[in-house]
Design an enzyme around this catalytic site. Structure first.
Site, PDB file in Angstrom:
ATOM      1  N   TYR A 198       2.600  -1.507   5.505  1.00 24.39           N
ATOM      2  CA  TYR A 198       2.968  -1.321   4.110  1.00 24.39           C
ATOM      3  C   TYR A 198       2.334  -2.441   3.271  1.00 24.39           C
ATOM      4  O   TYR A 198       1.502  -3.200   3.758  1.00 24.39           O
ATOM      5  CB  TYR A 198       4.481  -1.223   3.979  1.00 24.39           C
ATOM      6  N   HIS A 230      10.115  -6.665   3.509  1.00 23.29           N
ATOM      7  CA  HIS A 230       9.350  -5.890   4.494  1.00 23.29           C
ATOM      8  C   HIS A 230       7.878  -6.263   4.386  1.00 23.29           C
ATOM      9  O   HIS A 230       7.190  -5.880   3.444  1.00 23.29           O
ATOM     10  CB  HIS A 230       9.552  -4.405   4.226  1.00 23.29           C
ATOM     11  N   HIS A 241       4.327  -3.152   9.411  1.00 27.66           N
ATOM     12  CA  HIS A 241       4.126  -1.710   9.630  1.00 27.66           C
ATOM     13  C   HIS A 241       3.100  -1.060   8.714  1.00 27.66           C
ATOM     14  O   HIS A 241       3.147   0.142   8.481  1.00 27.66           O
ATOM     15  CB  HIS A 241       5.469  -0.980   9.538  1.00 27.66           C
TER      16      HIS A 241
END
Length: 428
Positions: free
Chosen positions: A219, A214, A217
């Site tokens: 993060y 990931h 977004h």
């Protein structure tokens, strides 16, 4: 003694469940099916269609351990025909969770409940995937139903939060109501790279077919990529090469501990939508530059999302706002002859939109005289995979319903075959 009369069980299942051969969501006539319903092989893994259940945070884990709720939640999408089901953002360390109830894979005890989910997904013939993540400066917040989806209050220590141990590349908070992050040292960063690798090793142990890192977004990896959130002056800040270093080191570490046959995905925010600010930010040009490096690092699929790193973004919320980004990146990497598959996500709710995103060449249809090409220019494929989250929440059998709307006859689960909706005339 009774006989099941040929009701063969699924291979590898620890209990009897009928073999789904072919899996739900497989076209009964592959020669006339749109690309959306055709198989695709990435490294050593083949998915029977191009639908992917996008990772969805559900804020329902117990100290990182998933439960029967997750088994039912994710298992229903395998029954409904999705080719790939991806487990939600799964933290590589406790302080890497978005909320105290997030999924985790930082300790061995978290493997068993994940393996149970993987085994069920496999029993239905679908591919099992997991997204490994670290929330960075957006960590230690409460579930959205307690405080909203974008303006989530901090989770303090009384409810299991860690507001004094939120980390990032620089001490710049996401917003005024978020914790000010502690700046990670170089040793801390190297330790996090190792934690991603350790979680990847556990994911392999749990039986997952593919892993996604990931990097989107807002993060932790996004925090490093963006000059808005990363103002470091060492080897992890400043230039494009330095700001991408943590991500590239993570990719290399994960690739080194997973099988050569296992696909590695990466999700990014293709733009922060901050071009209006007049400040340097992570944008589409940056993403294209990164995308061209990925095949050499061992990444097989780039999952293209956007936004999330600042509350000041101006996002153009039309239906194809992210699909267009995916298409731009795909054209750029194809133009350089690079082998990188693209996944599109965001506001994909309609059957025709899902079909058109991945359609290769002119679609075909059935009429009374056989197979014919559909007239008109339907454009060039913008991705190889279609990801959806909220649409699957609304309609867990979205794959089967898309097939019905597009006029594609597909396999239904054995146990549900008598309820199958069969289109009268195949069309596109």
């Amino acid at each position: 003694m009774t006989s099941r009369q040929g009701n063969v069980g699924a291979k590898g299942a620890s209990y009897f469940t009928p073999d789904q051969s072919p899996p739900s969501g497989t076209p009964l006539d592959a020669s006339t099916a749109p690309t959306l319903f055709t198989p695709l092989t990435t490294r050593g893994v083949t998915t029977h269609n191009r639908f992917v259940v996008s990772p969805m945070c559900t804020y329902s884990a117990d100290n990182g351990h998933l439960s029967d709720w997750h088994l039912v939640h994710l298992g229903q999408y395998a029954l409904g025909g999705a080719g790939t089901i991806m487990v939600e953002a799964t933290a590589v360390e406790p302080r890497g969770r978005i909320s105290p109830e997030d999924s985790g894979l930082w300790q061995d005890s978290q493997v068993a409940p994940l393996k149970r989910i993987v085994d069920f997904i496999h029993s239905q013939g679908s591919v099992a995937a997991i997204q490994l993540a670290h929330a960075g400066r957006k960590a230690s917040t409460v579930a959205p139903w307690l405080g909203g989806t974008t303006d989530k209050p901090l989770a303090d220590e009384t409810i299991g939060g860690w507001p004094d141990d939120v980390v990032g590349p620089s001490p710049i908070p996401y917003a005024d109501n978020h914790a000010p992050p502690k700046e990670l040292s170089v040793d801390d960063i190297e330790g996090l790279v190792s934690k991603f690798a350790e979680s990847a090793r556990r994911a392999v142990e749990a039986g997952f077919d593919l892993i996604e890192i990931h990097g989107a977004h807002g993060y932790l990896h996004t925090n490093f990529l963006s000059p808005l959130s990363n103002v470091r002056t060492d080897q992890y800040g400043g230039s494009f090469e330095n700001r991408t270093r943590f991500l590239t080191e993570t990719i290399q570490a994960v690739r080194a501990v997973i099988p050569e046959t296992m696909p590695l995905w990466l999700r990014i925010s293709a733009t922060e939508w901050m071009e209006h600010s007049g400040q340097p930010s992570w944008d589409l040009e940056s993403s294209i530059r990164l995308a061209k490096l990925l095949p050499g690092l061992g990444v097989d699929v780039l999952d293209v999302s956007s936004a999330g790193n600042t509350p000041h973004a101006r996002v153009p919320m039309h239906n194809e706002y992210q699909v267009d980004l995916a298409g731009s990146i795909r054209r750029a990497v194809r133009g350089d002859g690079l082998d990188l598959q693209i996944a599109a996500v965001g506001k994909i709710t309609e059957a025709e939109m899902a079909r058109s995103i991945v359609q290769e060449g002119k679609p075909v249809a059935q009429n009374g005289n056989g197979t014919v090409e559909v007239e008109g220019d339907h454009g060039v494929a913008q991705a190889e995979f279609v990801l959806a989250a909220r649409q699957f929440l609304r309609d867990p059998r979205w794959v089967l319903n898309v097939a019905y709307e597009l006029g594609v006859r597909v396999k239904w689960p054995q146990q549900c075959e008598r309820a199958a909706r069969r289109p009268k005339v195949e069309k596109l």
